[in-house]
Motif scaffolding. Sequence first.
Motif, PDB file in Angstrom:
ATOM      1  N   LEU A 194       0.841  -1.202   0.000  1.00  0.00           N
ATOM      2  CA  LEU A 194       0.000   0.000   0.000  1.00  0.00           C
ATOM      3  C   LEU A 194       0.875   1.252   0.000  1.00  0.00           C
ATOM      4  CD1 LEU A 194      -2.753   1.413   0.126  1.00  0.00           C
ATOM      5  CD2 LEU A 194      -2.648   1.174   2.631  1.00  0.00           C
ATOM      6  N   LEU A 195       1.930   1.240   0.818  1.00  0.00           N
ATOM      7  CA  LEU A 195       2.812   2.400   0.968  1.00  0.00           C
ATOM      8  C   LEU A 195       4.223   2.060   0.522  1.00  0.00           C
ATOM      9  CD1 LEU A 195       1.658   3.491   4.547  1.00  0.00           C
ATOM     10  CD2 LEU A 195       0.878   4.414   2.350  1.00  0.00           C
ATOM     11  N   THR A 196       4.946   3.077   0.098  1.00  0.00           N
ATOM     12  CA  THR A 196       6.367   2.904  -0.197  1.00  0.00           C
ATOM     13  C   THR A 196       7.127   2.959   1.128  1.00  0.00           C
ATOM     14  OG1 THR A 196       6.841   5.266  -0.402  1.00  0.00           O
ATOM     15  CG2 THR A 196       6.095   4.110  -2.415  1.00  0.00           C
ATOM     16  N   PRO A 197       8.362   2.476   1.177  1.00  0.00           N
ATOM     17  CA  PRO A 197       9.133   2.567   2.426  1.00  0.00           C
ATOM     18  C   PRO A 197       9.263   4.008   2.947  1.00  0.00           C
ATOM     19  CG  PRO A 197      10.191   1.029   0.932  1.00  0.00           C
ATOM     20  CD  PRO A 197       9.071   1.685   0.153  1.00  0.00           C
ATOM     21  N   GLU A 198       9.403   4.963   2.051  1.00  0.00           N
ATOM     22  CA  GLU A 198       9.523   6.364   2.476  1.00  0.00           C
ATOM     23  C   GLU A 198       8.251   6.852   3.167  1.00  0.00           C
ATOM     24  OE1 GLU A 198       9.968   5.391  -0.830  1.00  0.00           O
ATOM     25  OE2 GLU A 198      12.158   5.303  -0.762  1.00  0.00           O
ATOM     26  N   GLN A 199       7.098   6.334   2.755  1.00  0.00           N
ATOM     27  CA  GLN A 199       5.823   6.758   3.317  1.00  0.00           C
ATOM     28  C   GLN A 199       5.537   6.127   4.677  1.00  0.00           C
ATOM     29  OE1 GLN A 199       3.499   5.501  -0.062  1.00  0.00           O
ATOM     30  NE2 GLN A 199       3.548   7.530  -0.997  1.00  0.00           N
ATOM     31  N   THR A 200       6.447   5.279   5.166  1.00  0.00           N
ATOM     32  CA  THR A 200       6.273   4.646   6.480  1.00  0.00           C
ATOM     33  C   THR A 200       7.293   5.144   7.502  1.00  0.00           C
ATOM     34  OG1 THR A 200       7.702   2.754   5.990  1.00  0.00           O
ATOM     35  CG2 THR A 200       5.383   2.566   5.350  1.00  0.00           C
ATOM     36  N   GLU A 201       8.056   6.169   7.143  1.00  0.00           N
ATOM     37  CA  GLU A 201       9.085   6.683   8.050  1.00  0.00           C
ATOM     38  C   GLU A 201       8.468   7.555   9.137  1.00  0.00           C
ATOM     39  OE1 GLU A 201      11.937   8.724   5.598  1.00  0.00           O
ATOM     40  OE2 GLU A 201      12.640   6.856   4.686  1.00  0.00           O
ATOM     41  N   GLY A 202       8.913   7.332  10.371  1.00  0.00           N
ATOM     42  CA  GLY A 202       8.455   8.115  11.504  1.00  0.00           C
ATOM     43  C   GLY A 202       9.407   9.252  11.829  1.00  0.00           C
ATOM     44  N   ASP A 203       9.085   9.967  12.895  1.00  0.00           N
ATOM     45  CA  ASP A 203       9.893  11.070  13.401  1.00  0.00           C
ATOM     46  C   ASP A 203      10.013  10.866  14.907  1.00  0.00           C
ATOM     47  OD1 ASP A 203      10.596  13.577  14.638  1.00  0.00           O
ATOM     48  OD2 ASP A 203       9.895  14.649  12.873  1.00  0.00           O
ATOM     49  N   PRO A 204      11.222  10.890  15.464  1.00  0.00           N
ATOM     50  CA  PRO A 204      11.359  10.630  16.897  1.00  0.00           C
ATOM     51  C   PRO A 204      10.729  11.695  17.793  1.00  0.00           C
ATOM     52  CG  PRO A 204      13.462  11.279  15.950  1.00  0.00           C
ATOM     53  CD  PRO A 204      12.505  11.110  14.809  1.00  0.00           C
ATOM     54  N   ASN A 205      10.415  12.877  17.252  1.00  0.00           N
ATOM     55  CA  ASN A 205       9.905  13.974  18.072  1.00  0.00           C
ATOM     56  C   ASN A 205       8.385  14.109  18.100  1.00  0.00           C
ATOM     57  OD1 ASN A 205      12.542  14.881  18.798  1.00  0.00           O
ATOM     58  ND2 ASN A 205      12.719  15.681  16.719  1.00  0.00           N
ATOM     59  N   ARG A 206       7.703  13.609  17.063  1.00  0.00           N
ATOM     60  CA  ARG A 206       6.242  13.716  17.013  1.00  0.00           C
ATOM     61  C   ARG A 206       5.726  12.806  15.914  1.00  0.00           C
ATOM     62  NH1 ARG A 206       3.736  16.889  13.330  1.00  0.00           N
ATOM     63  NH2 ARG A 206       2.237  17.638  14.859  1.00  0.00           N
ATOM     64  N   TYR A 207       4.427  12.532  15.962  1.00  0.00           N
ATOM     65  CA  TYR A 207       3.898  11.715  14.881  1.00  0.00           C
ATOM     66  C   TYR A 207       4.115  12.452  13.560  1.00  0.00           C
ATOM     67  CZ  TYR A 207      -0.458  14.486  14.758  1.00  0.00           C
ATOM     68  OH  TYR A 207      -1.379  15.492  14.629  1.00  0.00           O
ATOM     69  N   ARG A 208       4.270  11.691  12.492  1.00  0.00           N
ATOM     70  CA  ARG A 208       4.624  12.282  11.201  1.00  0.00           C
ATOM     71  C   ARG A 208       3.510  12.091  10.188  1.00  0.00           C
ATOM     72  NH1 ARG A 208       9.989  11.058   7.514  1.00  0.00           N
ATOM     73  NH2 ARG A 208       9.555  12.677   5.986  1.00  0.00           N
ATOM     74  N   GLN A 209       3.238  13.145   9.463  1.00  0.00           N
ATOM     75  CA  GLN A 209       2.220  13.121   8.419  1.00  0.00           C
ATOM     76  C   GLN A 209       2.891  13.062   7.051  1.00  0.00           C
ATOM     77  OE1 GLN A 209      -1.463  15.754   8.189  1.00  0.00           O
ATOM     78  NE2 GLN A 209      -0.079  16.842   6.823  1.00  0.00           N
ATOM     79  N   HIS A 210       2.525  12.054   6.258  1.00  0.00           N
ATOM     80  CA  HIS A 210       2.953  11.956   4.866  1.00  0.00           C
ATOM     81  C   HIS A 210       1.713  12.203   4.006  1.00  0.00           C
ATOM     82  CE1 HIS A 210       6.882  10.023   5.690  1.00  0.00           C
ATOM     83  NE2 HIS A 210       6.239   9.429   6.690  1.00  0.00           N
ATOM     84  N   VAL A 211       1.685  13.290   3.260  1.00  0.00           N
ATOM     85  CA  VAL A 211       0.570  13.547   2.356  1.00  0.00           C
ATOM     86  C   VAL A 211       0.761  12.644   1.140  1.00  0.00           C
ATOM     87  CG1 VAL A 211      -0.662  15.249   0.968  1.00  0.00           C
ATOM     88  CG2 VAL A 211       0.324  15.921   3.169  1.00  0.00           C
ATOM     89  N   LEU A 212      -0.165  11.702   0.964  1.00  0.00           N
ATOM     90  CA  LEU A 212      -0.079  10.728  -0.118  1.00  0.00           C
ATOM     91  C   LEU A 212      -0.760  11.210  -1.393  1.00  0.00           C
ATOM     92  CD1 LEU A 212      -0.963   7.551   1.973  1.00  0.00           C
ATOM     93  CD2 LEU A 212       1.313   8.507   1.498  1.00  0.00           C
ATOM     94  N   HIS A 213      -1.833  11.970  -1.212  1.00  0.00           N
ATOM     95  CA  HIS A 213      -2.579  12.474  -2.374  1.00  0.00           C
ATOM     96  C   HIS A 213      -3.419  13.661  -1.949  1.00  0.00           C
ATOM     97  CE1 HIS A 213      -4.741  12.443  -6.173  1.00  0.00           C
ATOM     98  NE2 HIS A 213      -5.856  12.614  -5.476  1.00  0.00           N
ATOM     99  N   ALA A 214      -3.478  14.661  -2.812  1.00  0.00           N
ATOM    100  CA  ALA A 214      -4.406  15.778  -2.659  1.00  0.00           C
ATOM    101  C   ALA A 214      -5.097  15.957  -4.007  1.00  0.00           C
ATOM    102  CB  ALA A 214      -3.672  17.044  -2.251  1.00  0.00           C
ATOM    103  N   GLU A 215      -6.396  15.789  -4.016  1.00  0.00           N
ATOM    104  CA  GLU A 215      -7.146  15.910  -5.261  1.00  0.00           C
ATOM    105  C   GLU A 215      -7.013  17.333  -5.797  1.00  0.00           C
ATOM    106  OE1 GLU A 215      -9.792  13.898  -8.054  1.00  0.00           O
ATOM    107  OE2 GLU A 215      -8.095  13.443  -6.787  1.00  0.00           O
TER     108      GLU A 215
END
Length: 189
Positions: free
Chosen positions: A55-76
């Motif tokens: 479903l996701l690429t490896p880059e789209q599953t990367e976290g951030d040690p300081n806060r939850y991370r948002q990856h924008v996958l699509h914007a219509e």
Amino acid sequence: MPALAASGKVATRNTELLDELIESVRRIVWRGLAPQPTAEMIGRTLEPVLGQPGLLTPEQTEGDPNRYRQHVLHAEHDGSFSIVALVWLPGQQTSIHDHVSWCVAGVHEGQESERRYRLVPDGSSCRLVTAGDVLNPVGAVSAFAPPGDIHRVRNAGDSKAISIHLYGADVSRLGTSIRRVYTAPVGEA
């Protein structure tokens, strides 16, 4: 249309499974239904892809040690919806908040703890009270529309959690789906 990365840069690619989800969501949004039925239909569309490899690429599953991370996958392109992956490391959580639009969230990996709230009349104003706690494992989907969408989400597990969120707004332009942040009820940490 290529997805936007968390940095705001255009991502190089989506997976085939994500592209199929985008097309399915597009068909639902184009129907022009009210917010709650739209969210429910999209939730049923999201559910079968949760937990699926690819479903996701490896880059789209990367976290951030300081806060939850948002990856924008699509914007219509017309701003009618967007899809993001939120990556949570153990202990990371949102503020108590509501949303600018309908919202669908599904757990793709790990588990999330959700505390739901409601506003109750208190004289000339309202106060926030806890409405319940839900533990969401892989495959769990929540679909809701304002009002009545106040909650806090947390990774209460000991490993990374990833959830897929769909919003009836363009998160790439807004930066967030959060409309309002609330103060925790008295006695709640």
